[in-house]
Design a protein around this motif. Structure first.
Motif, PDB file in Angstrom:
ATOM      1  N   VAL A  12       0.834  -1.201   0.000  1.00  0.00           N
ATOM      2  CA  VAL A  12       0.000   0.000   0.000  1.00  0.00           C
ATOM      3  C   VAL A  12       0.871   1.254   0.000  1.00  0.00           C
ATOM      4  O   VAL A  12       0.610   2.223  -0.734  1.00  0.00           O
ATOM      5  N   ILE A  13       1.921   1.239   0.812  1.00  0.00           N
ATOM      6  CA  ILE A  13       2.832   2.388   0.873  1.00  0.00           C
ATOM      7  C   ILE A  13       3.528   2.600  -0.471  1.00  0.00           C
ATOM      8  O   ILE A  13       3.603   3.729  -0.977  1.00  0.00           O
ATOM      9  N   CYS A  14       4.018   1.511  -1.059  1.00  0.00           N
ATOM     10  CA  CYS A  14       4.701   1.608  -2.351  1.00  0.00           C
ATOM     11  C   CYS A  14       3.754   2.091  -3.447  1.00  0.00           C
ATOM     12  O   CYS A  14       4.139   2.896  -4.303  1.00  0.00           O
ATOM     13  N   ASN A  15       2.511   1.610  -3.419  1.00  0.00           N
ATOM     14  CA  ASN A  15       1.539   2.059  -4.409  1.00  0.00           C
ATOM     15  C   ASN A  15       1.273   3.550  -4.284  1.00  0.00           C
ATOM     16  O   ASN A  15       1.151   4.260  -5.294  1.00  0.00           O
ATOM     17  N   ASP A  16       1.214   4.036  -3.057  1.00  0.00           N
ATOM     18  CA  ASP A  16       1.000   5.467  -2.828  1.00  0.00           C
ATOM     19  C   ASP A  16       2.175   6.283  -3.372  1.00  0.00           C
ATOM     20  O   ASP A  16       1.988   7.321  -4.003  1.00  0.00           O
ATOM     21  N   VAL A  17       3.391   5.779  -3.142  1.00  0.00           N
ATOM     22  CA  VAL A  17       4.593   6.474  -3.628  1.00  0.00           C
ATOM     23  C   VAL A  17       4.638   6.455  -5.159  1.00  0.00           C
ATOM     24  O   VAL A  17       4.929   7.475  -5.800  1.00  0.00           O
ATOM     25  N   TRP A  20       2.152   8.838  -6.683  1.00  0.00           N
ATOM     26  CA  TRP A  20       2.663  10.216  -6.636  1.00  0.00           C
ATOM     27  C   TRP A  20       3.720  10.433  -7.722  1.00  0.00           C
ATOM     28  O   TRP A  20       3.688  11.443  -8.433  1.00  0.00           O
ATOM     29  N   PHE A  21       4.650   9.474  -7.863  1.00  0.00           N
ATOM     30  CA  PHE A  21       5.741   9.629  -8.828  1.00  0.00           C
ATOM     31  C   PHE A  21       5.218   9.714 -10.258  1.00  0.00           C
ATOM     32  O   PHE A  21       5.549  10.648 -11.001  1.00  0.00           O
ATOM     33  N   TRP A  22       4.370   8.753 -10.648  1.00  0.00           N
ATOM     34  CA  TRP A  22       3.852   8.758 -12.014  1.00  0.00           C
ATOM     35  C   TRP A  22       2.869   9.912 -12.235  1.00  0.00           C
ATOM     36  O   TRP A  22       2.766  10.447 -13.347  1.00  0.00           O
ATOM     37  N   GLY A  23       2.168  10.314 -11.185  1.00  0.00           N
ATOM     38  CA  GLY A  23       1.273  11.455 -11.313  1.00  0.00           C
ATOM     39  C   GLY A  23       2.024  12.748 -11.558  1.00  0.00           C
ATOM     40  O   GLY A  23       1.646  13.555 -12.411  1.00  0.00           O
ATOM     41  N   THR A  39      -4.443  11.269 -10.472  1.00  0.00           N
ATOM     42  CA  THR A  39      -4.549  11.241 -11.930  1.00  0.00           C
ATOM     43  C   THR A  39      -4.654   9.809 -12.442  1.00  0.00           C
ATOM     44  O   THR A  39      -4.233   8.864 -11.765  1.00  0.00           O
ATOM     45  N   VAL A  40      -5.218   9.677 -13.639  1.00  0.00           N
ATOM     46  CA  VAL A  40      -5.340   8.358 -14.276  1.00  0.00           C
ATOM     47  C   VAL A  40      -3.957   7.784 -14.538  1.00  0.00           C
ATOM     48  O   VAL A  40      -3.707   6.583 -14.321  1.00  0.00           O
ATOM     49  N   GLU A  41      -3.045   8.617 -15.021  1.00  0.00           N
ATOM     50  CA  GLU A  41      -1.687   8.155 -15.319  1.00  0.00           C
ATOM     51  C   GLU A  41      -0.992   7.649 -14.051  1.00  0.00           C
ATOM     52  O   GLU A  41      -0.294   6.629 -14.073  1.00  0.00           O
ATOM     53  N   GLY A  42      -1.194   8.362 -12.943  1.00  0.00           N
ATOM     54  CA  GLY A  42      -0.597   7.917 -11.690  1.00  0.00           C
ATOM     55  C   GLY A  42      -1.196   6.614 -11.205  1.00  0.00           C
ATOM     56  O   GLY A  42      -0.484   5.731 -10.719  1.00  0.00           O
ATOM     57  N   PHE A  43      -2.521   6.470 -11.369  1.00  0.00           N
ATOM     58  CA  PHE A  43      -3.216   5.252 -10.937  1.00  0.00           C
ATOM     59  C   PHE A  43      -2.749   4.042 -11.739  1.00  0.00           C
ATOM     60  O   PHE A  43      -2.429   2.985 -11.181  1.00  0.00           O
ATOM     61  N   VAL A  44      -2.679   4.179 -13.062  1.00  0.00           N
ATOM     62  CA  VAL A  44      -2.266   3.067 -13.934  1.00  0.00           C
ATOM     63  C   VAL A  44      -0.787   2.749 -13.743  1.00  0.00           C
ATOM     64  O   VAL A  44      -0.384   1.582 -13.635  1.00  0.00           O
ATOM     65  N   GLY A  45       0.038   3.792 -13.696  1.00  0.00           N
ATOM     66  CA  GLY A  45       1.471   3.561 -13.497  1.00  0.00           C
ATOM     67  C   GLY A  45       1.762   2.901 -12.170  1.00  0.00           C
ATOM     68  O   GLY A  45       2.619   2.008 -12.084  1.00  0.00           O
TER      69      GLY A  45
END
Length: 229
Positions: A12-17, A20-23, A39-45
């Motif tokens: 969960v922590i890594c997904n949040d990071v 943020w990075f891809w967003g 953002t969609v890009e952050g969610f998919v990435g």
């Protein structure tokens, strides 16, 4: 073992990071009005990044007995020399490659490669990574909507700039519930011993119920002993 807490929480922590990075890097399309910065890009990435990380993350930590062995003493640490018979999901297996695939793998590795080691836990980790990426974030979206309904920015102020502990744990609530259900229904193996049964009887039954149990067991053992072989 500890890995059933560490892996879901860290995913969960890594997904949040990663979100943020891809967003920040590629984000252009807003995902939800409730969370303007998502953002969609952050969610998919974040989804693909978390799944890939989860596979290798699990492969690394499942090699340590401290992570996969049940801990029955609060004083146990990584240096306690903990050992156990591992759950079958942690046992490595060999996948035999077809001849064309083995030829390609051998060429790329510059050595003979005919099998690929794998363990079932790697795929369980991928399943948890998918949940951490696709479903757990909605705990954060729900929390955002809840806060907006009451016109507040954060649930608390214990972590400067990040709200309170509840703000940091919104996704973890969903992930923790999923991990518990997943483990108890798919992974956990029944480990019944005489000492466990005796402890259950002593702690869970009244004296009269214990005497009734002894009487019934005596009848059952007598029936089995006297039955023709």
């Amino acid at each position: 073992g500890m890995i059933w807490f560490w892996l879901p929480a860290s995913l969960v922590i890594c997904n949040d990071v990663f979100a943020w990075f891809w967003g920040v890097t590629l984000g252009r399309t807003q995902l939800f009005a409730l969370s303007p910065k998502k953002t969609v890009e952050g969610f998919v990435g974040a989804f693909f990044s978390t799944v890939i990380l989860g596979f290798f993350w699990a492969s690394f930590f499942m090699r340590y007995d401290y992570m996969i062995c049940p801990v029955k003493d609060l004083g146990t640490s990584a240096f306690s020399g903990l050992t156990c018979k591992p759950n079958s999901v942690f046992i490595w297996r060999d996948f035999e490659l077809a001849k064309p695939a083995a030829a390609v793998a051998s060429f790329l590795a510059a050595r003979p490669v005919t099998t690929i080691p794998w363990a079932p836990f790697q795929f369980h980790a991928v399943a948890m990574a998918c949940f951490a990426s696709l479903v757990a974030p909605f705990g954060g979206f729900f929390a955002s909507g809840f806060k907006r309904a009451f016109n507040i920015k954060d649930f608390g102020h214990s972590i400067p700039g990040h709200g309170g502990m509840t703000d940091r744990m919104d996704c973890q609530f969903l992930m923790g519930m999923f991990s518990y259900v997943y483990y108890t229904n798919i992974i956990r193996q029944s480990d019944i011993t005489v000492s466990n049964v005796i402890q259950l009887v002593m702690n869970g039954l009244t004296r009269d119920e214990q005497l009734q149990l002894i009487e019934e067991l005596s009848k059952l053992v007598g029936t089995v002993t006297n039955s023709p072989r």
